[in-house]
Design a protein around this motif. Structure first.
Motif, short mmCIF file in Angstrom:
data_model
loop_
_atom_site.label_atom_id
_atom_site.label_comp_id
_atom_site.label_asym_id
_atom_site.label_seq_id
_atom_site.Cartn_x
_atom_site.Cartn_y
_atom_site.Cartn_z
N LYS A 252 63.21 42.15 22.26
CA LYS A 252 62.44 41.22 21.43
C LYS A 252 60.94 41.47 21.58
O LYS A 252 60.20 41.49 20.59
CB LYS A 252 62.77 39.77 21.82
N TYR A 299 69.58 39.08 16.38
CA TYR A 299 68.82 40.32 16.19
C TYR A 299 68.17 40.33 14.81
O TYR A 299 66.99 40.69 14.66
CB TYR A 299 69.74 41.53 16.34
N HIS A 302 65.27 37.70 14.42
CA HIS A 302 64.06 38.09 15.15
C HIS A 302 63.31 39.19 14.39
O HIS A 302 62.07 39.14 14.28
CB HIS A 302 64.41 38.57 16.56
#
Length: 360
Positions: A252, A299, A302
């Protein structure tokens, strides 16, 4: 068969053969001949009118590992409204003789011929762009790019010279062949910069532990459009097995830092590759779209939060992700993930970003 795909084929056979519940669906030599297994999960098409440009698929004519035009068109015609695609290099149909640096042009010639055949089929998805391969460090790079342009019938858009590298090859189904530190090589950076000068894109494939090197590359070539494929491939096998939460946190941060580079956009897909470690391929039943959403949505959201919809495009990565999920179920999952975004954002991620990036 090239070395990369020979290793891929052998690895698939070993993985499937080791799982008794899956073995009966993978008999014979073609590991992509898994329709019986995939068809155990059938779903109604979500948002069937949504126009899709699939910006990442492969084609190859290998007797024991085929994924040809007919198979691609069967997938794209399986229910979703896929109107255009972009071919991504995969070491297919290289010229068998001539200078080594020009042999990848055979792949572009092969795909251009497939695109011409697709154009003659009423209602078929059109191969609207070709991303080929070149060694971006080569002193005669411009000659290679010119040859790709000549072979592509107007479809050539850029290069992928993958940087994927890892020191635990035994754990990986798809063996990388990039050298360590490729993105930091001045000759490589000069080649990527040359793509920008010629209004061509650079696609990358690498692993999560290389994301910081990729950011260094992006900063070094601000005038070149870079496409980050497959989320930067967060691995989940070998020494990374059992460390998903730890890897996700670092991933991230790294993705957020990459997104600060305005010349980078992101392809959202490829998480169903076996090397990501989610285990779909070895199951008795393939995943449903709801399972994929539950496992992968963090995923996607983000990436979209970091890059914005105008720098994100959903991809299939077929047929590699076909080892884990059908085309229908995969795009259903992507549509469910996208449902929380407004209409304009969905248009961008399903079609318009790809059209802009690849000049379709």
């Amino acid at each position: 068969m090239s070395g990369v795909f020979l290793d891929f084929y052998v690895g698939c056979q070993k993985l499937c053969g080791a799982v008794a519940s899956a073995r009966r669906f993978w008999e014979g030599n073609n590991v992509f001949d898994n329709d019986v297994w995939l068809q155990q999960v059938r779903e109604d098409i979500v948002d069937p009118g949504r126009e899709i440009v699939d910006p990442h698929h492969h084609l190859w004519e290998i007797a024991t590992l085929p994924y040809n035009l007919e198979q691609l068109l069967a997938d794209t015609a399986s229910g979703h409204n896929v109107v255009q695609t972009v071919f991504m290099e995969c070491s297919a149909s290289y010229f068998e003789d001539g200078p080594d640096h020009l042999r990848p042009v055979g792949e572009t010639q092969f795909v251009a011929a497939a695109a011409e055949r697709a154009a003659s089929i009423d209602g078929a998805a059109q191969i609207a762009g070709i991303i080929g391969h070149a060694d971006l460090r080569h002193k005669n790079l411009d000659d290679v790019l010119d040859a790709h342009l000549d072979a592509a019938n107007g479809l050539f858009r850029g290069i992928r010279h993958a940087g994927a590298w890892d020191n635990d090859l035994d754990a990986l189904l798809i063996k990388p062949d990039g050298p360590e530190g490729l993105y930091l090589d001045p000759a490589f950076q000069a080649g990527v910069a040359r793509l920008g000068e010629r209004r061509m894109t650079y696609d990358t494939w690498h692993y999560h532990h290389q994301n910081q090197d990729f950011r260094t590359l992006a900063l070094a070539v601000p005038e070149t459009k870079l496409v980050l494929d497959h989320f930067g491939t967060p691995l989940g096998v070998g020494r990374f097995a059992g460390k998903r939460d730890e890897i996700f946190l670092q991933w991230k941060d790294d993705v957020a830092a990459i997104a600060e580079c305005p010349n980078v956009c992101a392809k959202l897909g490829g998480l169903a590759m076996p090397d990501n470690g989610f285990g779909w391929m070895g199951r008795a039943l393939p995943p449903t779209s709801d399972e994929i959403v539950a496992t992968h949505a963090a995923y996607y959201t983000h990436m979209i939060d970091c890059f914005g919809p105008d720098r994100c495009m959903f991809e299939s990565n077929f047929p590699v992700d076909r080892l884990s999920v059908s085309y229908t179920v995969l795009w259903n999952a992507l549509k469910k993930i996208a449902a929380g975004y407004d209409e304009r954002s969905q248009q961008l991620m399903f079609s318009e970003t790809a059209r802009t990036v690849y000049q379709l």
